[in-house]
Design an enzyme around this catalytic site. Structure first.
Site, PDB file in Angstrom:
ATOM      1  CG  ASP A 283      50.953 123.419  19.261  1.00 44.16           C
ATOM      2  OD1 ASP A 283      52.120 123.776  19.040  1.00 44.16           O
ATOM      3  OD2 ASP A 283      50.438 122.439  18.697  1.00 44.16           O
ATOM      4  CD  GLU A 631      53.944 110.893   5.813  1.00 45.43           C
ATOM      5  OE1 GLU A 631      52.742 110.719   6.085  1.00 45.43           O
ATOM      6  OE2 GLU A 631      54.779 109.962   5.843  1.00 45.43           O
TER       7      GLU A 631
END
Length: 885
Positions: A283, A631
């Site tokens: 990542d 979100e």
């Protein structure tokens, strides 16, 4: 026939895509050899420094060997993303609600085709940039264990089996199968069996928030059962049943070791136990988390060299970041051997050869896909089909829905917010149909009254003050200057007056203005604001780029984002009679550059006025919920109930609750359309609303799907892929990764709405059912024990509809195990009055064996439950015994 003609036309006009040509005299230059043989030969010709550059996400070209520049980072979460024009399907959590893996595979085949076209377009333009490659970092198959996690919207819900099924569909859809028609059209002898695209399973492993602690969070004291049965289940099954080419390791740590440096996860489990042969990519910035002192993180190593050596030795082949630049230093110090680096480089070279990225374009059949396949009518209809199937009807008192012949007041911020419908990691559609657009079209504009009401979270209404701004030429609004460079050097290429709030985005290859570049450009937006009273003015931006807001020469807000747009708002105090010189300094930083801007005043919401303005309506349709601005991935959200992209409360924001209460008090029926990427605690809304439709983030056709359900043009059948709890008080601590109390499998309370629940305008009854012995297949290998359920289902209504039949498994006397676990499902169309026999294979009879710590078929007494949801009262039980054979 039309598609064939288009392909032939594309063939006739196909030009060279700019691939470096090298005379075929060496083994690695020979496309007739296998990718593995070619990779080994090329590897032998590389220096250490060259090998390391290839292990970076943005791999530089090595012209002397014919190796092009390549960027490993592309996205296709719910359509080709962040590279301009593309079809935007519903967010992943919405597609999971379809319980239709066959349709999901078709969706991802379209996404794959569009991403390959993006690659072709970029090569023709001589561009090698992020988001235009053939390696897409999707699907996200993490378990959505807690509704507070902001990135749960990217997943396929809380159940490991559903995640496995949907993840399998994504991988097979994205990676594609050899298309003989395309090969033949490419010309006799001109094609090779190249891969269309490579998918990536992420984030491996045990990763689901909190977002605000992801760089330092350490999952510890996790039971072996939860690790195997929940967090690794989908990863293991997809690795073993597909040829998935990439796995992304997560930011967080597991038992004290960062996932990208975990020998247990990457070497022992992934490669040795499961036999995975593909690439592991980090990542972005995850290796920096091993050592960097710039922010809070794991800090388990002293420097980049030691961190990089550990990551490579553990099995992380490609880094998204910059730490791997230190690998030559690590070799010199003895922390790692060059032969260890060779293992990773061989894997990545092999995959680049398999994609045809290293060869002449004319022999790669996938490069003959015509641009007419990009965001066309066919993909638009597929987006509508998926959006419809994602809709979950949760309440419909008195059969209020479908609506017909009524005057409707549409209220709510999400009714007109096209960006909210896109979720996150999105492309740029040709057109987005909002709920308001579709309601006006479906019910007729004279039957629709629209009032925005408040914002989603704050109890105020935005009133634009744009008309109080004057540009450099004395015109109302702002004056903008554009430069076709990043530093505003020289004379501006374009100067314009913007007389209204603007929404500018380079998506779909759309320039900010004629004469302005698509990339590598900058801008300066200038105006003088005249204050007519003492008040607070909000500079309201939604931006992908870098720069700042300046007021009277002072910087009041800076911004920088190349990872999707973000809101950037700044409140300033102004005095009556004074002028304020406002400058927005902006520069390009990544594709899908964007700046939406307005400025104004927030006034308190007047509930009485809202009711008075809509008094002619016979029914209210309130379109609310939350949005991807609230979100998402590691984001700053300055509102109560939200933190770092996650939520601290799962309740609907207070202002929306109050609005729904006021509408309910009028005595008129209220329909609540909830947009969100996660479960909302809707208990009060079950009292104030007559109907509730969970609409997720529905993509470019999400608004039309809502209107189709409300009007009855479409009969809903979507099911919840997550549990809807009453409040966060029912949940364990957010940081607790043990499954006890999490999800329908371990939650012993009574959910507000259960996993698998969803209503229809049709009614269904379950009849005779029989259990049939079969041969089951686990991970592609036949076993001696297998069963199918043949279930009789009748549509007892006068309307054609679909039923989603679900089968759950429970091992009796397994006190530590799940209450029940999904093991089969099927979405079935059934005509009015028709009875059908539906066969559902029980695809996995394995349960956790504490003696071996593995998923195995364990002899004993079992219960099968079948029905329309996971709620026990909706299920029919069947007892059976598995005997040792």
């Amino acid at each position: 026939m039309k598609r064939k003609i288009l392909l032939m036309l594309a063939l006739a006009g196909l030009c060279s895509l700019g691939v470096a040509e090298v005379k075929e005299s060496l083994p690695y230059q020979n496309p007739n050899l296998s990718a593995e043989v070619r990779a080994k030969d090329l590897l032998s010709r590389l220096t250490l420094e060259q090998k390391v550059t290839l292990m970076m996400n943005d791999s530089r070209a090595i012209p002397e060997l014919g190796i092009q520049e390549y960027n490993w980072w592309s996205e296709a979460l719910h359509g080709a993303a962040r590279s301009g024009l593309a079809t935007v399907f519903p967010q992943a959590i919405g597609m999971a609600a379809s319980f239709d893996p066959e349709l999901l595979q078709q969706v991802m085949e379209i996404a794959s085709t569009e991403q390959r076209i993006k690659y072709i377009q970029a090569r023709r333009a001589g561009l090698v940039k992020r988001y235009s490659g053939l390696t897409v970092w999707t699907p996200n198959i993490n378990i959505f264990r807690d509704p507070r996690w902001g990135r749960g919207q990217e997943t396929y819900g809380e159940d490991p089996f559903l995640t496995r099924k949907m993840g399998y569909a994504v991988v097979t859809g994205l990676q594609g199968k050899p298309d003989e028609k395309v090969y033949k059209l490419a010309g006799e002898g001109k094609w090779r069996p190249y891969d269309k695209l490579h998918a990536c399973l992420k984030h491996y492993a045990i990763h689901s928030g909190p977002e605000y602690e992801r760089h330092k969070f350490n999952v510890t004291d996790l039971s072996q059962r939860d690790l195997v049965e929940t967090y690794l289940y989908a990863f293991e099954n997809i690795v073993k049943t597909t040829d998935v080419h990439e796995v992304m390791c997560a930011y967080n740590a597991y038992e004290g070791k960062p996932c990208c440096g975990s020998d247990q996860l990457l070497t022992q489990i992934l490669r040795k136990e499961w036999g995975y042969k593909g690439i592991v990519v980090s990542d972005c910035g995850a290796i920096n988390d091993f050592y960097s002192l710039r922010y809070e993180n794991h800090r388990v190593f002293e420097n980049a060299a030691a961190s990089s050596a550990n990551a490579v030795l553990s099995g992380t082949d490609v880094e998204c970041g910059s730490a791997y630049r230190s690998l030559p230093e690590a070799v010199k110090s003895g922390a790692i051997k060059e032969e260890d680096i060779d293992v990773s480089v061989l894997r990545l070279l092999t995959d680049r050869f398999r994609l045809g990225e290293m060869d002449s374009d004319e022999i790669v059949s996938w490069n003959y896909i015509p641009e007419s396949f990009l965001a066309n009518e066919e993909s638009d209809q597929k987006a509508l089909q998926m959006a419809r199937e994602s809709m979950v009807l949760l309440k419909n008192d008195g059969n209020l829905l479908p609506l017909s012949g009524k005057k409707i007041a549409v209220i709510g911020a999400n009714a007109t917010d096209s960006v909210a419908q896109w979720g996150n990691y999105y492309g740029s559609p040709r057109r987005t149909v909002t709920v308001l657009d579709a309601m006006r079209q479906t019910f007729g504009p004279t039957n629709i009254i629209y009032k925005r009401g408040s914002n989603l979270v704050t109890d105020d209404v935005f009133e634009s003050a744009f008309s109080q701004c004057v540009g450099l030429n004395g015109q109302k609004g702002f004056t903008v200057k554009y430069w076709n460079n990043l530093k505003k050097e020289g004379e501006p290429a374009v100067v314009q007056d913007l007389t209204s709030p603007w929404q500018l985005c380079t998506g779909g290859n759309t320039v900010f203005a004629p004469g302005v570049n698509l990339r590598d450009f900058s801008a300066e937006y200038v105006a003088t604001f005249h204050a007519d009273k003492n008040q607070q003015i909000v500079l309201d931006g939604f931006i992908c780029g870098q720069g700042c807001y300046l007021v009277n020469g002072d910087t009041v807000q800076t911004f920088r984002t190349g990872h999707g747009p973000r809101p950037f708002n700044k409140t300033i105090d102004v005095e009556a009679g004074k002028d304020y010189h406002i400058v927005i300094d902006w520069a390009y930083i990544a594709d899908d550059a964007q700046i939406n801007f307005d400025l104004g005043i927030f006034n308190p919401l007047n509930y009485d006025k809202l009711v008075a303005d809509t008094q002619d309506a016979e029914v209210y349709v309130y379109v609310g919920g939350i949005s991807p601005k609230l979100e998402g991935e590691e984001m700053k959200v300055p509102y109560e109930g939200f933190k770092g992209g996650d939520r601290t409360s799962i309740q609907l924001p207070k202002v929306q609750r109050e609005t729904l209460k006021k509408l309910h008090e009028t005595g008129k029926p209220v329909v609540f359309v909830c947009m969100s990427g996660s479960a909302i605690g809707l208990e009060p809304e079950t009292n104030t609303c007559d109907a509730i439709l969970q609409a997720w983030y529905g993509g470019q056709q999400g608004g039309q799907a809502v209107a189709d359900v409300l009007s009855g043009a479409y009969n809903p059948a979507g099911r919840l892929p997550v549990t809807f709890y009453r409040s966060e008080e029912e949940l364990p601590d957010f940081g607790d990764y043990n499954m006890k109390g999490h999800t329908y499998r371990y939650f012993k309370g009574e959910p507000l709405f259960a996993f698998g629940e969803g209503m229809s305008y049709s009614t269904f009854e379950y009849g005779n059912t029989r259990l049939r012995r079969t041969t089951s297949h686990i991970d592609g290998e036949p076993t001696r024990i297998g069963y199918s359920l043949i279930i009789q289902v009748t549509n007892t209504s006068q309307r054609d509809g679909e039923e989603v039949i679900q089968v759950y498994l429970k091992k009796e006397n397994d006190e530590e195990g799940p209450l029940r676990s999904l093991r089969g499902f099927k979405r079935v169309p059934i005509k009015a009055g028709e009875t059908v026999d539906v066969e559902i294979p029980i695809e996995d009879l394995r349960t956790y064996n504490p003696e071996t710590c593995k998923m195995e078929i364990v002899p004993g007494s079992y219960m099968l439950y079948y029905g329309p949801s996971s709620r026990l009262k909706d299920l029919h039980p069947i007892n059976f015994n598995l005997k040792e054979e």
